[in-house]
Motif scaffolding. Structure first.
Motif, PDB file in Angstrom:
ATOM      1  N   VAL B  15      -5.304 -31.047  18.787  1.00  0.00           N
ATOM      2  CA  VAL B  15      -4.817 -32.279  19.421  1.00  0.00           C
ATOM      3  C   VAL B  15      -5.874 -33.367  19.227  1.00  0.00           C
ATOM      4  O   VAL B  15      -6.887 -33.131  18.572  1.00  0.00           O
ATOM      5  CB  VAL B  15      -4.574 -32.082  20.925  1.00  0.00           C
ATOM      6  N   SER B  16      -5.639 -34.535  19.809  1.00  0.00           N
ATOM      7  CA  SER B  16      -6.630 -35.600  19.692  1.00  0.00           C
ATOM      8  C   SER B  16      -7.600 -35.544  20.874  1.00  0.00           C
ATOM      9  O   SER B  16      -7.302 -34.957  21.912  1.00  0.00           O
ATOM     10  CB  SER B  16      -5.944 -36.956  19.672  1.00  0.00           C
ATOM     11  N   THR B  19      -6.235 -36.704  24.152  1.00  0.00           N
ATOM     12  CA  THR B  19      -5.437 -35.733  24.903  1.00  0.00           C
ATOM     13  C   THR B  19      -6.340 -34.779  25.690  1.00  0.00           C
ATOM     14  O   THR B  19      -6.073 -34.482  26.850  1.00  0.00           O
ATOM     15  CB  THR B  19      -4.536 -34.947  23.938  1.00  0.00           C
ATOM     16  N   ARG B  22      -7.410 -36.536  28.661  1.00  0.00           N
ATOM     17  CA  ARG B  22      -6.346 -36.661  29.656  1.00  0.00           C
ATOM     18  C   ARG B  22      -6.132 -35.363  30.400  1.00  0.00           C
ATOM     19  O   ARG B  22      -5.964 -35.344  31.620  1.00  0.00           O
ATOM     20  CB  ARG B  22      -5.047 -37.089  28.969  1.00  0.00           C
ATOM     21  N   VAL B  23      -6.157 -34.272  29.676  1.00  0.00           N
ATOM     22  CA  VAL B  23      -5.980 -32.978  30.333  1.00  0.00           C
ATOM     23  C   VAL B  23      -7.088 -32.764  31.359  1.00  0.00           C
ATOM     24  O   VAL B  23      -6.839 -32.403  32.500  1.00  0.00           O
ATOM     25  CB  VAL B  23      -6.001 -31.837  29.306  1.00  0.00           C
ATOM     26  N   VAL B  30       0.752 -34.659  30.397  1.00  0.00           N
ATOM     27  CA  VAL B  30       0.563 -34.086  29.075  1.00  0.00           C
ATOM     28  C   VAL B  30       1.483 -32.877  28.974  1.00  0.00           C
ATOM     29  O   VAL B  30       1.673 -32.161  29.954  1.00  0.00           O
ATOM     30  CB  VAL B  30      -0.895 -33.645  28.878  1.00  0.00           C
ATOM     31  N   LEU B  34       0.547 -28.137  25.370  1.00  0.00           N
ATOM     32  CA  LEU B  34      -0.685 -28.702  24.822  1.00  0.00           C
ATOM     33  C   LEU B  34      -1.829 -28.521  25.817  1.00  0.00           C
ATOM     34  O   LEU B  34      -2.937 -28.136  25.454  1.00  0.00           O
ATOM     35  CB  LEU B  34      -0.504 -30.190  24.525  1.00  0.00           C
ATOM     36  N   ALA B  35      -1.529 -28.814  27.060  1.00  0.00           N
ATOM     37  CA  ALA B  35      -2.560 -28.722  28.091  1.00  0.00           C
ATOM     38  C   ALA B  35      -3.140 -27.312  28.115  1.00  0.00           C
ATOM     39  O   ALA B  35      -4.365 -27.135  28.192  1.00  0.00           O
ATOM     40  CB  ALA B  35      -1.962 -29.076  29.449  1.00  0.00           C
TER      41      ALA B  35
END
Lengths: 335, 335
Positions: B15-16, B19, B22-23, B30, B34-35
Motif C-alpha cells: 500500500v502507500s 495508508t 491512516r491505519v 481504510v 488493507l488495514a
DNA sequence: CATTTCTGAGAAATCGATTGCTCGCTTCGC
DNA sequence: GCGAAGCGAGCAATCGATTTCTCAGAAATG
C-alpha cells in the motif's frame, strides 16, 4: 513567536539558508562580513532554531530518559537531581520516568525513548530481568544505576553494597549488639542479596553465629519494613538490634518499634542502609550508611555524555563507596 | 532497530505510506482488509513510528516542561510526581527542570521548551517578575503552580496560603502560646506575604497585639530559617512559639533550637507551613500545615492537558486547601 | 600564462512522518 | 442511462532545519 524560520533569516540577511545554518553551528568557515549580517538578522528577527526539525535531520535529540522506580524515594530524588545537573551541563534535558518497579511501565518508557530518538537512557532496572536489548540494538546510549544487568554490556554506576552492609553490621557489633536481625529486599534483586552478604560477612568476622530466623526478605518499601519488624517481634525471635537494607524499610521498622514502645536503642538498636533527609532530627537520631546518591547521578550523567560522544568505548563500571553515619539509634550498649 | 520506516511498511503491505499512516492514526476509514495487511506488516517488521518526524509535521510534541526550584525540596518532589502521573495518563512525558530560583536558569529552560516545541509548561515561577510572555505569544499552554503572576492570563493552581497560615497561628494561639514569632519568606514572593497575612489575621482574631520584632523575612531555605531563629534568640526577643512559613525553614529553626538546647515545645512551640516526609518521626514530632502537594501536581496536569485540547478556554484558577497536622512540637501549654 | 587546487556560498536533497489534493471507481437519484 | 455525489487510496507537498553536491571565482602551481 516561533514563526520566524531559517529562510526568513536568510532572506533578511541576503544569504542562503545554508549559510545561516553554518553560521549558527560554526561548522564551516563563513565570510566574517556575512556572518555578522546573519547574526544581526537573527537578533533582529528573534530567530530561534526549531529543535524538532534539527533533531529530525541530525537523527539525535538532546533528551535523556531517566527511569527510576519513584522520585519520591529520597534515594532517587537526590540521584535524579544529580543527573539533571550533569545533563544540563552537557546540554541535555532530562525526561523523568517513574516506573514504580513495574515492568510494563518500564517497557513503555523504553519504547518512548526509542520512538522519540532520545540521546540516552539512565535506568535503575526494575529487576534483574529488565530487557535493554532494544535500546542497545538501536544504538541508544545506556547507563544502569544501582543495579547491574548480567549479560548486558552497558555502563554501570554502582554502590559497594556488600561493603556498606558490612560497615553497618560491623558498627552494631562493635557497639556491643549480638543478636542482629537483617531486613533485606527481595531475593531476585542483586542489591538485596549483596547487602545480605555484607551483613553475614560482618557477623562471621566477629565470630557471631548466623541465624536464619533473624533474616527477613521484604519489598524495600515502608510497609514491608514494618511487617517484617512486626513478624520478628511477634515470633519472639531473640534480637537486640536490626539492620534494614534500605531507607524506606528502616522507617517502617522504626515505626513498628515506636508503635509497640520498644525503646530504641536500649532494647533494640537500629541502623539503616541509605540515608534519609534530616535523619538526625528523628527520634532517636537514625544511624545510617549513607550512599552518595547525588554523586551517583552525576557519575551516571558523566558516563552517559561520554558514551554518546564515544559510542565504541568498552563498557565502564563505576563503584562508589558508602559512608557510616552513626547516630543515637545504635548507641553503644554496656555488656 | 529504528531503521524500519513507514515506506518499508508500505512496501511490505503493498500500500502507500499515506495508508499506513491512516491505519496507524485511525484518522480516516481504510478498507479493513488493507488495514489488516498494514498491521501485520507493522508487527512483522517491528515498525515504530519516528516521533521526531511526527512532531515536526504535527508541529506539536508530547513533552511537558516542569519548572520547579528544586526537586530535592519535598514540596516539589511530590508535586512533580503528581504531574508525572497526570502527564502519563494523558500521553505526555515530563521534562524535569530545576531552576534553583535562578532567573537565568528559568529563562534558559523556557527557551528550550520553546525551541523544542513542547506541548506545555508547568511552572512554579522563581519570583513575581518571571516573564511568561514568550510562551504565551508562541501559543504554548502554561499552568503556574504555587504562585500567581499578575498581568498574565494563564491557568493557575494555588494553595490557600493565607488560610493555611491562619490555621497554623490559630492553632498555636489556641494551645496557649501568645508571643508567636513568624519566619516568612522574601518580601517579593507573594506566597511569603500571604502566609504573613494569615498569621497576622489569626493574631488579630485572638486579640493579640502584632509585634514587628517577631516577624522575620528569610529565604525559604534551611540556612535562612536557622539564622532567623538564631537572630530572634540572640536579640532576646520575648517569644514562646514560632511559625515558619515553609518546610525547609522549619527544619532550620528546629535545628537552631535543638542546638541551643531550647526545649520544644516547653520553652518554644513550633509549627511549620508545608509538611516534611516522616515529620512524625522527628524529635519532637513536628506540627505542620500540610499542603496537598501531590494533588497540586495532578491538578496542574489536568489543567494543562485540558488547555492543550482547548486553547481558547478562559484562564482557570484552582485554589486547594491545607490541612492542620498538630503533633508534639505545639503541645498545649498550661497558662 | 595556462592549469590545477582551494574556498566559500548557494541549490537542492534529505531526515520520516502527516495530510491536502486528485482521481478512479462505485453508488445513488432522477 | 447519465450525471452528481461519495468513498477510498495514492501522489506529492509539507514541516524546518542540516548537509551534500555543485560551481564560480580566487589562489596557487608549473
Amino acid at each position: 513567536m516561533g514563526l520566524v524560520k531559517i529562510q526568513d533569516v536568510a532572506r533578511h540577511a541576503g544569504v542562503s539558508a545554508a549559510t545561516v545554518s553554518r553560521v549558527l553551528n560554526g561548522r564551516a568557515t563563513v565570510n566574517p562580513e556575512l556572518a555578522a549580517r546573519v547574526l544581526a538578522a537573527v537578533r533582529e528577527l528573534g530567530y530561534r532554531p526549531n529543535g524538532v526539525a534539527r533533531n529530525l535531520r541530525r537523527r539525535q535529540t538532546t533528551l535523556w530518559a531517566v527511569l527510576v522506580s519513584d522520585v519520591g524515594n529520597p534515594f532517587f530524588t537526590s540521584l535524579v537531581r544529580g543527573v539533571e545537573d550533569g545533563a544540563r551541563q552537557s546540554g541535555y534535558s532530562v525526561v523523568l520516568c517513574n516506573t514504580d518497579e513495574n515492568r510494563a511501565r518500564e517497557a513503555e518508557y523504553i519504547a518512548v525513548a526509542l520512538a522519540d530518538n532520545m540521546a540516552g537512557v539512565i535506568i535503575s532496572p526494575a529487576d534483574d530481568s529488565t530487557d535493554l536489548s532494544a535500546l542497545v540494538a538501536a544504538g541508544t546510549a545506556v547507563v544502569t544505576i544501582d543495579r547491574e544487568l548480567a549479560g548486558t554490556e552497558v555502563d554501570a554506576v554502582l554502590v559497594d553494597n556488600e561493603k556498606g552492609a558490612e560497615l553497618a553490621a560491623a558498627h552494631l557489633l562493635a557497639s556491643g549488639y549480638r543478636r542482629i536481625a537483617c531486613i533485606t529486599g527481595p531475593r531476585r534483586m542483586s542489591t538485596a542479596m549483596q547487602r545480605l552478604r555484607g551483613y553475614q560477612r560482618a557477623l562471621r568476622a566477629f565470630g557471631v553465629p548466623l541465624d536464619r530466623a533473624l533474616v527477613r526478605h521484604a519489598d524495600f518499601r515502608e510497609a514491608g519494613g514494618y511487617s517484617a519488624m512486626a513478624a520478628l517481634l511477634d515470633e519472639g525471635v531473640e534480637m537486640d538490634a536490626v539492620f534494614a537494607a534500605n531507607n524506606l524499610m528502616t522507617v517502617g521498622a522504626v515505626e513498628c518499634l515506636t508503635e509497640r514502645r520498644v525503646p530504641i536503642p536500649e532494647r533494640v538498636g537500629v541502623i539503616g542502609f541509605d540515608d534519609i533527609p534530616w535523619a538526625r532530627l528523628f527520634r532517636p537520631g537514625l544511624s545510617t550508611v549513607r550512599q552518595p546518591t547525588y554523586e551517583l547521578g552525576r557519575a551516571a550523567a558523566r558516563l552517559l555524555a561520554d558514551r554518546i560522544e564515544n559510542p565504541a568505548r568498552p563498557a565502564a563500571r563505576m563503584v562508589l563507596q558508602t559512608e557510616l553515619h552513626p547516630r543515637e539509634s545504635s548507641h553503644p550498649r554496656p555488656h
